[in-house]
Design an enzyme around this catalytic site. Structure first.
Site, PDB file in Angstrom:
ATOM      1  N   ASP A 146       3.818  25.140 -40.699  1.00  0.00           N
ATOM      2  CA  ASP A 146       3.841  24.025 -41.640  1.00  0.00           C
ATOM      3  C   ASP A 146       4.521  22.837 -40.965  1.00  0.00           C
ATOM      4  O   ASP A 146       4.748  22.845 -39.755  1.00  0.00           O
ATOM      5  CB  ASP A 146       4.554  24.434 -42.929  1.00  0.00           C
ATOM      6  CG  ASP A 146       5.976  24.931 -42.680  1.00  0.00           C
ATOM      7  OD1 ASP A 146       6.292  25.296 -41.532  1.00  0.00           O
ATOM      8  OD2 ASP A 146       6.771  24.960 -43.637  1.00  0.00           O
ATOM      9  N   ASP A 165       9.270  26.157 -40.239  1.00  0.00           N
ATOM     10  CA  ASP A 165      10.074  27.298 -40.685  1.00  0.00           C
ATOM     11  C   ASP A 165       9.169  28.417 -41.201  1.00  0.00           C
ATOM     12  O   ASP A 165       9.635  29.517 -41.496  1.00  0.00           O
ATOM     13  CB  ASP A 165      11.107  26.895 -41.745  1.00  0.00           C
ATOM     14  CG  ASP A 165      10.491  26.429 -43.057  1.00  0.00           C
ATOM     15  OD1 ASP A 165       9.284  26.123 -43.087  1.00  0.00           O
ATOM     16  OD2 ASP A 165      11.232  26.364 -44.066  1.00  0.00           O
ATOM     17  N   SER A 219       8.637  19.816 -45.480  1.00  0.00           N
ATOM     18  CA  SER A 219       7.969  21.080 -45.191  1.00  0.00           C
ATOM     19  C   SER A 219       6.446  20.951 -45.205  1.00  0.00           C
ATOM     20  O   SER A 219       5.873  20.284 -44.365  1.00  0.00           O
ATOM     21  CB  SER A 219       8.449  22.150 -46.167  1.00  0.00           C
ATOM     22  OG  SER A 219       7.967  23.421 -45.816  1.00  0.00           O
ATOM     23  N   ASP A 279       7.545  21.598 -40.839  1.00  0.00           N
ATOM     24  CA  ASP A 279       8.833  21.734 -40.160  1.00  0.00           C
ATOM     25  C   ASP A 279       8.975  23.051 -39.406  1.00  0.00           C
ATOM     26  O   ASP A 279      10.035  23.351 -38.866  1.00  0.00           O
ATOM     27  CB  ASP A 279       9.990  21.577 -41.147  1.00  0.00           C
ATOM     28  CG  ASP A 279      10.014  22.671 -42.208  1.00  0.00           C
ATOM     29  OD1 ASP A 279       8.931  23.177 -42.565  1.00  0.00           O
ATOM     30  OD2 ASP A 279      11.113  23.010 -42.695  1.00  0.00           O
TER      31      ASP A 279
END
Length: 452
Positions: free
Chosen positions: A242, A246, A101, A244
């Site tokens: 960020d 999400d 992340s 990833d």
């Protein structure tokens, strides 16, 4: 299972490559997942972000699944929400996202998804930990090895579907700057905005696991370039992800980073009904939802807790102040790309982002973190639970749903909780006045620094 070592934190397994995240661990987790979902002929979706170790970990987890008889659906390098959505749409039995992340390049991690696109719950994670600890794997013979399938083309289906459900208006093009941190959203987030008819300018949107442009955590320090660019070119909004993707954080048309809680509130108001957020979120959400007859429910920190509460309470929307938002009308996986589209749509409908943010009541807030080694967190929090309240004389409520949250007579509050992903104890506080907030911050930091 108290004697079984804990692998999972607030958001999956996470740590430094070769220290906490080893190839041996990745192999065992894949075998354990295969055992948990039933092994032979089960389907598992797997994807990874741009980190240099992602593809390597994906390879070894693929091997662990196949040697357990599972078939593997390979997405390649994708945002986390694409994995969650593919798991749902492809009717897979589980999903794996390899990501750390917002953590720096040397970190990586593993997050698991259910067939409905919902992240694994704590009890499921504990069972995976037990299988890993006891090495209770079911490996198949040469004639039952699982197969692998390339489903990378699913990315286009995902993009088309988030555009459709966002109801973004292509006839009202906005100038949008998007900063993807060289992470997993680098291709798909700009593509989704462009296919929606927006005028898109990109920053840090070349995939690179070293994150050369900025650290992947979308905070004020790391988004200075985005803030300056939005203001300089006269953009309507800036969006940041960020590692990833999400998560999504927005910059208004004046180049100011949006208050995370107010941004969450703007979108929550669009849905109404029952909205779910975490124990560390601002009271401004409660104030605004009350105005429209809505309800706010709170959970421990972590998107899986928010998702569970949405399911249990027929929630319309949910999210954390970090920019991790869940859209139950689409998929129960946090989705930064869809969040970005919906902020753009919100600007199209309701006007300038700055004006929408300014219309929400402001409560001074601080978010601090104190370094604390992971093996000391439990001992520290025991003392916090027993003694921290004695530092104040106007306490009206103490919650231990996640850490220790103290509410004061004037409505101000402070939350102390251990990070589930990093070696920190976090302090979050909100004051009805700046003066009271300053006092709370001073007392809290002194208490923890003396203790740690």
């Amino acid at each position: 299972m108290d004697n079984i070592p804990k692998l999972f934190g607030t958001s999956g397994i996470r740590g430094k490559y070769q220290d906490e995240i080893t190839l041996e661990l990745a192999l065992d987790v894949a075998r354990a997942l295969a055992k948990y979902i039933g092994g032979e002929d089960k389907k598992v979706v797997i994807g990874y972000d741009t980190r240099t170790t992602g593809k390597l970990i994906a390879h070894i987890m693929t091997a662990g699944l196949e040697q357990s008889g599972c078939n593997v659906l390979l997405l390649g390098m994708v945002p986390t929400p694409t994995v969650g959505y593919a798991t749902l749409k492809k009717e897979a039995d589980a999903g794996i996202m390899i990501t750390a992340s917002h953590n720096p390049s040397q970190y990586n991690g593993i997050k698991l998804w259910n067939a409905d696109g919902l992240a694994y719950k704590q009890e499921q994670e504990r069972e995976i930990e037990r299988i890993v600890y006891e090495k209770e794997f079911n490996l198949v013979g040469w004639d039952k090895i699982g197969k692998e399938y390339d489903i990378s083309s699913f990315k286009e289906e995902y993009i088309n579907d988030i555009i459709k459900i966002s109801e973004i208006d292509p006839e009202k093009p906005l100038k949008v700057v998007v900063d993807c941190a060289s992470g997993a959203g680098s291709y798909l987030s700009p593509e989704a905005l462009r296919k929606s008819g927006m005028n898109v300018i990109t920053l840090n949107s070349q995939p690179d696991g070293f994150f050369p442009g900025r650290n992947p955590e979308p905070n004020s320090d790391n988004l200075q370039e985005l803030m300056k660019t939005v203001k300089t070119i006269g953009a309507d909004v800036g969006l940041a992800h960020d590692g990833d993707a999400d998560r999504m954080i927005a910059v208004d048309e004046n180049g100011n980073l949006s208050d995370f809680d107010k941004l969450l509130t703007i979108i929550a108001k669009e849905f109404g009904g029952t909205v779910v957020t975490t124990v560390d979120a601002s009271a401004c959400l409660d104030t605004e939802m009350e105005k429209i007859g809505g309800t706010v429910l709170r959970t421990p920190v972590g998107d899986v807790h928010v998702a569970e509460s949405i399911n249990e309470n027929n929630g319309t929307f949910g999210g954390e102040p970090s920019g991790t938002w869940l859209h139950p009308d689409f998929c129960m996986c946090p989705d930064g790309l869809l969040s970005g589209l919906r902020i753009v749509r919100c600007i199209q409908k309701n006007g300038k982002l700055s004006e929408q943010l300014n219309a929400i009541e402001n409560y001074p807030t601080i978010r601090e973190k104190i370094t604390c080694e992971n093996n000391k967190k439990d001992e520290v929090m025991k003392v916090v639970s027993s003694d921290f309240k004695n530092e104040f004389n106007d306490v009206t409520e103490i919650l231990t749903i996640d850490g220790v949250r103290i509410k004061f007579k004037d409505g101000s509050w402070v939350l102390i909780r251990p990070s589930g992903t990093e070696p920190y104890i976090r302090i979050t506080a909100e004051g009805k006045t700046q003066e009271h907030l300053n006092d709370i911050e001073k007392i809290s930091k002194k208490f923890l620094n003396n203790l740690i």
